[in-house]
Design an enzyme around this catalytic site. Structure first.
Site, short mmCIF file in Angstrom:
data_model
loop_
_atom_site.label_atom_id
_atom_site.label_comp_id
_atom_site.label_asym_id
_atom_site.label_seq_id
_atom_site.Cartn_x
_atom_site.Cartn_y
_atom_site.Cartn_z
N ARG A 55 0.87 -1.17 0.00
CA ARG A 55 0.00 0.00 0.00
C ARG A 55 0.91 1.23 0.00
O ARG A 55 1.37 1.66 1.04
CB ARG A 55 -0.86 -0.04 1.27
CG ARG A 55 -1.89 1.06 1.38
CD ARG A 55 -2.87 0.70 2.52
NE ARG A 55 -3.83 1.76 2.77
CZ ARG A 55 -3.63 2.76 3.63
NH1 ARG A 55 -2.51 2.85 4.31
NH2 ARG A 55 -4.56 3.68 3.78
N SER B 89 -12.48 -4.42 -0.74
CA SER B 89 -12.81 -3.95 0.60
C SER B 89 -14.31 -3.73 0.75
O SER B 89 -14.93 -3.17 -0.16
CB SER B 89 -12.15 -2.58 0.89
OG SER B 89 -10.76 -2.69 0.94
N LYS C 32 -5.53 3.38 9.88
CA LYS C 32 -6.08 4.04 8.71
C LYS C 32 -7.18 4.99 9.16
O LYS C 32 -7.91 4.71 10.11
CB LYS C 32 -6.71 3.00 7.75
CG LYS C 32 -5.71 2.14 7.03
CD LYS C 32 -6.37 1.00 6.30
CE LYS C 32 -7.18 1.43 5.10
NZ LYS C 32 -7.59 0.27 4.27
#
Lengths: 215, 215
Positions: free
Chosen positions: B43, B112, B141
């Site tokens: 990521r 997701s 996050k």
């Protein structure tokens, strides 16, 4: 079907999501096409992918209706997803050789260069056009490179042949004629259209100059 | 060759370029694999594409040597360029249906989800696993979603079947056992490895718990 690289010509308008512009990228594209632009590029640096794809699909449909080419900046995934004509890759993006053959069968690949050395390297890459700049000083993009000038552009046109060269950086109506005379196949602008009070009129004036009908 | 979705299992470590972590993504991956992680995801939200690709290629080679799966977050262009096993798409990324068939032939696609409605929608999408979370509160996050809890996870496992479910969000060694008992095929962590004083040891402990050998 992949378009021929001979379609790389005329006025190439970069549509971006910089908050400085009063129009969003899709509306910039609409104005540019109404003014006669023959190439568009979406440069969505701030948007989510979902927003970027929505713009890309909308610009792709507009470009198709006008017979213009549509490129997506940086990302061949977005370009494929939107059915764009091509992808434009900067020096910090994925290299053209990283675009798989299956994607290159569908997409024209453009490549940014800022030095003669980068132009020479691009000749060995699977690219359909070479963008070179900044030709003049520019305020549209943060650039780590100095203005390169018209003599360098003419040299690049010579060594890039037969690949078409797209000139970019600080080009406006007062300078577009010189850029075409230096041999550029296409003239790329950002602020000269997006930042104009009348983007459609600004595009139309530039199209006339690039076609040799003015200035 | 595309891996089977049955390979979606075990400890799934997300390696990211958040400056909070002392290790860069490739070194996070190395530690996670040394600890026995069976899945990794890159990521890279802050890096240039060139840097992201360098990390992706390095992690792909490491994952391959360990027989682990490697996913790239968000971007199937980077995933294809790096030879990754798959791409993981968030709700704001390109939708799975936007990944062309030629790319889906090579890449597993993860998705997701943060609500039961998104899970139901994902069942109609070409996805190989469904990630669901945040299960618990998370600090790794920014999340617009509340913690969903273990009962919701069990429900998602039921309605997602036969697709494997990856649980994410606030999972650490004290909670991983409950997550597996709720039916998750894989347990995804970020800070539990990247933020650990001993990332390899933290991964090893989690692997043991996920495999039912501890906690």
């Amino acid at each position: 079907m992949k378009k021929p690289s001979s379609a790389v010509r005329g006025l190439y308008v970069l549509c971006d999501d910089d908050p400085r512009w009063s129009l969003d990228p899709a509306r910039q594209a609409r104005a540019a096409l109404a003014g006669g632009a023959s190439m568009l590029q979406l440069r969505a640096k701030r948007a989510t992918d979902a927003q970027a794809l929505a713009w890309a699909e909308s610009i792709r449909a507009l470009a198709q209706a006008h017979g213009a080419l549509f490129f997506v900046n940086d990302r061949f995934d977005l370009a494929l997803a939107a059915g764009a004509d091509g992808v434009h890759l900067g020096q910090d993006d994925l290299a053209p050789a990283c675009v798989p053959a299956s994607a290159r069968e569908r997409l024209l690949v453009g490549r940014s260069t800022h030095t003669l050395e980068q132009v020479r390297a691009a000749r060995g890459e699977p690219v359909d056009y070479i963008a070179f700049g900044p030709i003049f000083g520019t305020t549209s993009k943060e650039s780590a490179y100095d203005a390169l000038g018209l003599d360098a552009l003419a040299e690049v046109v010579r060594i890039a042949a037969p690949r078409p060269v797209v000139a970019i950086g600080g080009i406006d109506a007062s300078r577009a004629g010189d850029v075409v005379r230096a041999g550029a196949a296409a003239v790329c602008v950002i602020s000269a259209v997006a930042g104009a009070r009348d983007p459609e009129g600004a595009a139309r004036a530039l199209v006339g100059i690039v076609a040799g009908r003015g200035a």
